[in-house]
Design a protein around this motif. Sequence first.
Motif, mmCIF file in Angstrom:
data_model
loop_
_atom_site.group_PDB
_atom_site.id
_atom_site.type_symbol
_atom_site.label_atom_id
_atom_site.label_comp_id
_atom_site.label_asym_id
_atom_site.label_seq_id
_atom_site.Cartn_x
_atom_site.Cartn_y
_atom_site.Cartn_z
ATOM 1 N N HIS A 72 -19.264 -62.712 29.038
ATOM 2 C CA HIS A 72 -20.534 -63.379 28.703
ATOM 3 C C HIS A 72 -20.453 -64.817 29.200
ATOM 4 O O HIS A 72 -19.540 -65.545 28.851
ATOM 5 C CB HIS A 72 -20.734 -63.339 27.187
ATOM 6 C CG HIS A 72 -22.089 -63.788 26.725
ATOM 7 N ND1 HIS A 72 -22.603 -65.023 27.016
ATOM 8 C CD2 HIS A 72 -23.036 -63.154 25.998
ATOM 9 C CE1 HIS A 72 -23.810 -65.133 26.475
ATOM 10 N NE2 HIS A 72 -24.108 -64.015 25.851
ATOM 11 N N HIS A 112 -27.515 -65.437 29.665
ATOM 12 C CA HIS A 112 -28.925 -65.699 29.375
ATOM 13 C C HIS A 112 -29.472 -66.439 30.594
ATOM 14 O O HIS A 112 -29.020 -67.537 30.900
ATOM 15 C CB HIS A 112 -29.079 -66.561 28.130
ATOM 16 C CG HIS A 112 -28.337 -66.011 26.937
ATOM 17 N ND1 HIS A 112 -28.272 -66.651 25.735
ATOM 18 C CD2 HIS A 112 -27.635 -64.859 26.770
ATOM 19 C CE1 HIS A 112 -27.558 -65.938 24.878
ATOM 20 N NE2 HIS A 112 -27.154 -64.853 25.485
ATOM 21 N N GLU A 151 -29.212 -60.845 30.066
ATOM 22 C CA GLU A 151 -29.281 -60.258 28.727
ATOM 23 C C GLU A 151 -30.713 -60.178 28.226
ATOM 24 O O GLU A 151 -31.525 -61.061 28.499
ATOM 25 C CB GLU A 151 -28.439 -61.141 27.786
ATOM 26 C CG GLU A 151 -28.331 -60.615 26.370
ATOM 27 C CD GLU A 151 -27.341 -61.436 25.546
ATOM 28 O OE1 GLU A 151 -26.246 -61.779 26.080
ATOM 29 O OE2 GLU A 151 -27.649 -61.748 24.397
ATOM 30 N N HIS A 219 -25.452 -54.732 23.527
ATOM 31 C CA HIS A 219 -25.029 -55.587 22.417
ATOM 32 C C HIS A 219 -25.699 -55.094 21.136
ATOM 33 O O HIS A 219 -26.890 -54.782 21.155
ATOM 34 C CB HIS A 219 -25.491 -57.040 22.616
ATOM 35 C CG HIS A 219 -24.700 -57.804 23.631
ATOM 36 N ND1 HIS A 219 -25.022 -59.084 24.010
ATOM 37 C CD2 HIS A 219 -23.586 -57.482 24.337
ATOM 38 C CE1 HIS A 219 -24.152 -59.514 24.905
ATOM 39 N NE2 HIS A 219 -23.276 -58.575 25.126
HETATM 40 ZN ZN LIG Z 1 -25.827 -63.429 24.611
#
Ligand SMILES: [Zn+2]
Length: 281
Positions: A72, A112, A151, A219
């Motif tokens: 991430h 993101h 994401e 997730h």
């Molecule tokens: Zn995230």
Amino acid sequence: MQSSFNRLLFGTAGVPNSTPKRNNPIEGVRQIAKLGLDCMQLEFAHGVRMKEEVSSALRKVSYELQIPLTSHGPYYINLNAREQDKIDSSVERIIQTAKISDMCGAESMTFHAAFYMKDSPYDVFDLVEKSLNVIEERLNRLDIEIELRPELTGKTSQFGSLEELISLAKSVNSCLPCLDFSHLYARTNCYNSYDDFCNVLGQIKGELGKNVLENMHIHISGISSNSKGDLKHLNLNDSDFNWRDLLRALKDWNCKGYVICNSPNLEVDAKMLKDYYESLN
Ligand SMILES: [Zn+2]
């Protein structure tokens, strides 16, 4: 792209809380194995730094224990920033995340992508798409093969709706969605029933193909939200997120790939997800 899974793998977003040395991702992988979990996500939330000896040791331990890794990227990425130099440094952060992830042997990375900054979502889409094409080209030149997974984000101010991610995946080769179902729920205040989850999976299959369901990066966490989207990640039992029906849907649609749990209690919920999933038939 390159991964082939024969099942869903369950793991934590970052080093499990119960790891004796919590700042050591190598110990984290060992702890994942001890806990009976399957994978671990490297969290570079506050910066992408890792010594080369750490990444090569991680790659080794992950291979030996058969605990694959995902990653991430940092939070301060905005491919729609007002200033060009901030866009440039966002591109660099994504590339840096990809480089280190690749050294660790991770094949899928999420991040993101952008904030709307009150711009038209269509304009933001174009900008994100352009940057991702640049990133892909640079990674190709570096001979780094990694899935870029923007994401599904939890706030209505953030780029990353289900529809946007599906469109991006269609237009950028190495791009696939990271489906954060808890964020989807927080963002829309719907998508919390078995039928809703099946709907999402049907959309993915219809638009991107069946093989994408066999190569997922998901997730799951508990979550709280207001009209602007997510507020806080919670443990699953403290939230009304319908994770049981999500797992049922994932099972019924024969989904494979990574399920990363980012509840505050990390491995406790990851284990609960895995145990429940395995109890389904
Ligand atoms: Zn995230």
